[in-house]
Design a protein around this motif. Sequence first.
Motif, PDB file in Angstrom:
ATOM      1  N   ASP A   1     -39.744 -15.220  13.223  1.00 60.60           N
ATOM      2  CA  ASP A   1     -38.849 -15.119  14.383  1.00 60.60           C
ATOM      3  C   ASP A   1     -38.399 -13.680  14.624  1.00 60.60           C
ATOM      4  O   ASP A   1     -37.253 -13.410  14.965  1.00 60.60           O
ATOM      5  CB  ASP A   1     -37.639 -16.044  14.212  1.00 60.60           C
TER       6      ASP A   1
ATOM      7  N   ALA B   1     -36.917 -25.222  14.998  1.00 61.05           N
ATOM      8  CA  ALA B   1     -36.222 -24.086  14.400  1.00 61.05           C
ATOM      9  C   ALA B   1     -34.754 -24.373  14.115  1.00 61.05           C
ATOM     10  O   ALA B   1     -34.091 -23.584  13.443  1.00 61.05           O
ATOM     11  CB  ALA B   1     -36.340 -22.860  15.309  1.00 61.05           C
TER      12      ALA B   1
ATOM     13  N   ASP C   1     -38.791 -19.614  17.057  1.00 66.71           N
ATOM     14  CA  ASP C   1     -37.441 -19.630  17.611  1.00 66.71           C
ATOM     15  C   ASP C   1     -37.462 -20.246  19.013  1.00 66.71           C
ATOM     16  O   ASP C   1     -38.445 -20.136  19.739  1.00 66.71           O
ATOM     17  CB  ASP C   1     -36.891 -18.205  17.663  1.00 66.71           C
TER      18      ASP C   1
ATOM     19  N   TYR D   1     -42.495 -19.038  20.751  1.00 63.52           N
ATOM     20  CA  TYR D   1     -41.105 -18.997  21.201  1.00 63.52           C
ATOM     21  C   TYR D   1     -40.894 -19.902  22.420  1.00 63.52           C
ATOM     22  O   TYR D   1     -41.701 -19.915  23.351  1.00 63.52           O
ATOM     23  CB  TYR D   1     -40.731 -17.553  21.539  1.00 63.52           C
TER      24      TYR D   1
END
Length: 129
Positions: A85, A65, A60, A34
Motif C-alpha cells: 500500500d 484491506a 488499499d 487500489y
Amino acid sequence: PLLAKLYLSNNRLSDGALMGFSRRFPKLHTLCLYRNMLSDLSDALACVRQLPKLRELDLDGNGAASARGYRHHVVRALGRLESLDGEPVSDLDRDLADHYFSSAGGGAAGNANRPSTAPDGGRRARLGP
C-alpha cells in the motif's frame, strides 16, 4: 507474459478477478489494485501468493484491506514483499506479524499480548502528566 508492472486501480474488480494471474503474468513485480471491490483477503492472498516475483502490492481502498490484522496477514503470506500500500515493508513489520500470529488467537487476546513498546488505552493515565 513479460509484464512487470500492472496498475488496475478503480476498475471495480471483485473477488475471483485475480484467478490465473500467476499464469498470465509470471514476471509481475508490481501490482496495484487500489480502490476495487476486493472484499475477501484470503482469496486475494491465495492468488497473489502465486506470483513469484511480486515485490510491491497495493490493496488499499478495498474491503479486504480493512480486515482485522490486514497488514500482518499480508506480510506473513508474502514474505518477499518490499512494499505494501505504498509503504515499505520492514523487518519490524515482519517481526510484528510473527508476534501477531504467535499470540493467542492470532492477536485477538487484546492488550495482554501487545508488544511492550505498543501503547495501550490506559497507559497515559497510569503514568501521569
